[in-house]
Structure formats: C-alpha cells, structure tokens
Motif scaffolding. Structure first.
Motif, PDB file in Angstrom:
ATOM      1  N   VAL A 227       0.908  -1.233  -0.199  1.00 35.37           N
ATOM      2  CA  VAL A 227       0.344   0.031  -0.003  1.00 35.37           C
ATOM      3  C   VAL A 227       0.671   1.050  -0.380  1.00 35.37           C
ATOM      4  O   VAL A 227       0.677   2.663  -1.066  1.00 35.37           O
ATOM      5  N   THR A 228       2.005   1.199   1.058  1.00 35.75           N
ATOM      6  CA  THR A 228       2.877   2.566   0.548  1.00 35.75           C
ATOM      7  C   THR A 228       3.380   2.534  -0.623  1.00 35.75           C
ATOM      8  O   THR A 228       3.839   4.294  -1.443  1.00 35.75           O
ATOM      9  N   ALA A 229       3.963   1.387  -1.467  1.00 39.98           N
ATOM     10  CA  ALA A 229       4.521   1.151  -2.904  1.00 39.98           C
ATOM     11  C   ALA A 229       2.853   2.527  -3.488  1.00 39.98           C
ATOM     12  O   ALA A 229       3.707   2.656  -4.855  1.00 39.98           O
ATOM     13  N   LEU A 230       2.450   2.024  -3.351  1.00 43.16           N
ATOM     14  CA  LEU A 230       0.423   2.053  -4.346  1.00 43.16           C
ATOM     15  C   LEU A 230       0.505   3.593  -3.656  1.00 43.16           C
ATOM     16  O   LEU A 230       0.493   4.328  -5.025  1.00 43.16           O
ATOM     17  N   ALA A 231       0.807   4.212  -2.627  1.00 46.97           N
ATOM     18  CA  ALA A 231       0.565   5.807  -2.128  1.00 46.97           C
ATOM     19  C   ALA A 231       1.561   6.181  -3.032  1.00 46.97           C
ATOM     20  O   ALA A 231       1.815   7.413  -3.797  1.00 46.97           O
ATOM     21  N   THR A 232       2.658   5.924  -3.234  1.00 44.46           N
ATOM     22  CA  THR A 232       4.576   6.435  -3.778  1.00 44.46           C
ATOM     23  C   THR A 232       4.038   6.478  -5.328  1.00 44.46           C
ATOM     24  O   THR A 232       4.338   7.778  -6.295  1.00 44.46           O
ATOM     25  N   ALA A 233       3.056   5.599  -5.850  1.00 45.25           N
ATOM     26  CA  ALA A 233       2.956   5.649  -7.472  1.00 45.25           C
ATOM     27  C   ALA A 233       2.180   6.754  -7.559  1.00 45.25           C
ATOM     28  O   ALA A 233       2.636   6.667  -8.734  1.00 45.25           O
ATOM     29  N   VAL A 234       1.239   6.484  -6.637  1.00 44.39           N
ATOM     30  CA  VAL A 234       0.153   7.440  -7.191  1.00 44.39           C
ATOM     31  C   VAL A 234       0.750   8.305  -7.337  1.00 44.39           C
ATOM     32  O   VAL A 234       0.236   9.516  -7.845  1.00 44.39           O
ATOM     33  N   LYS A 235       1.147   8.852  -6.488  1.00 41.28           N
ATOM     34  CA  LYS A 235       2.340  10.315  -6.350  1.00 41.28           C
ATOM     35  C   LYS A 235       2.516  10.877  -7.674  1.00 41.28           C
ATOM     36  O   LYS A 235       2.757  11.970  -8.558  1.00 41.28           O
ATOM     37  N   GLY A 236       3.381   9.482  -7.942  1.00 47.41           N
ATOM     38  CA  GLY A 236       4.074   9.830  -9.361  1.00 47.41           C
ATOM     39  C   GLY A 236       3.411   9.827 -10.666  1.00 47.41           C
ATOM     40  O   GLY A 236       3.978  10.849 -11.235  1.00 47.41           O
ATOM     41  N   GLY A 237       2.222   9.448 -10.536  1.00 50.94           N
ATOM     42  CA  GLY A 237       1.671   9.592 -11.646  1.00 50.94           C
ATOM     43  C   GLY A 237       1.119   8.795 -12.804  1.00 50.94           C
ATOM     44  O   GLY A 237       0.460   8.853 -13.992  1.00 50.94           O
ATOM     45  N   ASP A 238       1.606   7.755 -13.137  1.00 54.17           N
ATOM     46  CA  ASP A 238       2.024   7.379 -14.061  1.00 54.17           C
ATOM     47  C   ASP A 238       1.334   5.878 -14.020  1.00 54.17           C
ATOM     48  O   ASP A 238       1.025   5.336 -13.021  1.00 54.17           O
ATOM     49  N   GLU A 239       0.371   6.152 -15.327  1.00 60.99           N
ATOM     50  CA  GLU A 239      -1.243   4.623 -14.527  1.00 60.99           C
ATOM     51  C   GLU A 239      -0.651   3.321 -14.817  1.00 60.99           C
ATOM     52  O   GLU A 239      -0.972   2.616 -14.284  1.00 60.99           O
TER      53      GLU A 239
END
Lengths: 153, 153
Positions: free
Chosen positions: A113-125
């Motif tokens: 989930v932490t990695a998902l939150a980081t990915a969401v901040k990154g914005g790459d679909e």
C-alpha cells in the motif's frame, strides 16, 4: 513522521506485542470487519481498473488510495489475543496460532500500500496499475491463508 | 482540490442527487454502518479528552482527526433511495422522508469536522477541545433525529 510511517509502526507494534484487546471481543471483531469493509469498498474499483475491467479514473484512484492507506493501519490491534471469538468471524484461528506468519502477511500488505501511494504520487498510470495489482496479491495472499470462507462463531 | 473539499462536494452531490444506490441495499447498509463504526472508534477517545475524562494526547488527536475527516465524507451515498431496508438498520425512515433536514444535519457534521481539522493544524489544545465538542454535538444532533435506538429490519 508521515502517516504511512505511523501506520507501519502501528502494525509492527500491534503484531509484535502480546497486548490483549482494548475492548470487548465482539467490538474488536466488528471493528476489524468494518475497517476491512471500508477498505474493500475503496480498493474494489481500483482493482477493476488495474484489470482493465473499468475505465481508469485518476480522481477515484487518488481518493481511494488515501482511504486504503489509512485503513491498512487500523485493523491489526483488533486481532489481539482475546479476540479469537465473541461474534461471527471469518478469521481463521491460524491468525493466533501462526501469529508470526500473519504479522508477515499484514506487513506485506502495508508495504504494498505504501508503494501504491508512492506510485499514485508519481502519476504514471501503468506503474499505478501494477502497484494496485501488487496490493491485490497481498490482500488475496492473507485472505487465502487467514480468512475462512464462511463465518464461524 | 483538498480532500476535505472533495468530501464536502461528495456530501452535497450525494444528498442533492436523487441517485439510486450503487450496490445491493444490504451492502450499502453494511457499508454505512462500517464507516460509522470506524468513525466512532476514532472520535470516541477525542470526545473523552474534550470532556477531560481522558488525558489529552496530541498524537491521538492528529491521527484520529485524519480518520474522522476521511470517514465523514463516505457514508452519505449509501443512504440513497433504495437503501431504506435490506438488512437490520438503525436508520430512521425520516432519513428518506425528511431528506432535506438529513442533508442539512450531514453538512453540519462535515463543516464541524473541517473546523476541527483546522483547529488541529493550529495546535491550540483549548480550541481543539472546543472543536471536538462541536463535532460531537453535530453527531448527537443527527443521531437524535435520524438514528433509532434499536435495529429495525
């Protein structure tokens, strides 16, 4: 300290301590089920998007990831010793008899989930969809090992 | 757009639209109960602190306010038309027959929670306790008017 760090600490503390439940077993059972329900409602639409079963919606992903990120830290204290029964539950007794393995599974979910939150901040679909898939695997892994198919008393 | 603005918009949209429920009535009922349960578990300790029945704990207030702020936006869609029954519920039928008043109550809670979040950012204990008390009044007000004492089918 960021929220995700706080929740990770909370997971570790909850699962390494031998603390007994804060409240009545039935309240703890109801609470962890409530958290899982809110979590599932947030994660479900994202899982659909990650599997291309629903159109990608960035706003939903941002909002629902925030919910999942908050929920993932909440249920673990409510699996403390003394909460094995008291209300209908799908929690396998292995949660308590194989506590170290359960702790490891919970930590895997937290990290995903932490990695998902980081990915969401990154914005790459593409990266976000992969991270959603990774979270889903940790959910499924823990449910396969520690969640019964039917309620028990 | 900040999360609290998003949730306020969500409240307004949910309560002004005549949209029917997204899911099965029993799922919507379970979901709104889950949200309220998570919300209550977060708010309870803060209410104790505001009434000086428990020592003030800034870390708990920060963490739990974030939970309440997130939860307060979530249940309203699940009171849509079609969710009046389907599982045991304490929701008074007035939720649907007096929809405008219910909407107003929900918005009062939302605004009080937003004010609490602002007070928490400010960090003044006295102001935070007052803001917690204000949130509690809006919870109680809505529960007094729209929540039954016992479950109905």
């Amino acid at each position: 300290m960021k929220l995700q760090q706080i929740t990770l600490v909370a997971v570790v503390l909850a699962l390494t301590s031998s603390a007994f439940a804060e409240g009545k077993p039935e309240d703890e059972i109801r609470y962890r089920q409530s958290v899982m329900n809110v979590n599932g409602r947030a994660f479900g639409p994202m899982a659909q998007m990650a599997q291309d079963k629903a159109p990608y919606n960035k706003d939903v992903v941002v909002k629902n990831t925030a919910i999942v990120e908050m929920m993932i830290g909440l249920p673990w204290n409510s699996f403390a010793a003394g909460t094995e029964k008291g209300a209908p539950t799908k929690a396998d007794m292995k949660v308590w008899s194989e506590g170290a393995k359960f702790k490891e599974s919970a930590e895997k979910s937290q990290k995903a989930v932490t990695a998902l939150a980081t990915a969401v901040k990154g914005g790459d679909e593409k990266a976000i969809k992969a991270a959603i898939g990774d979270v889903g695997k940790t959910c499924k892994g823990c449910h396969d090992d520690f969640r019964l198919k039917e309620f028990r008393n």
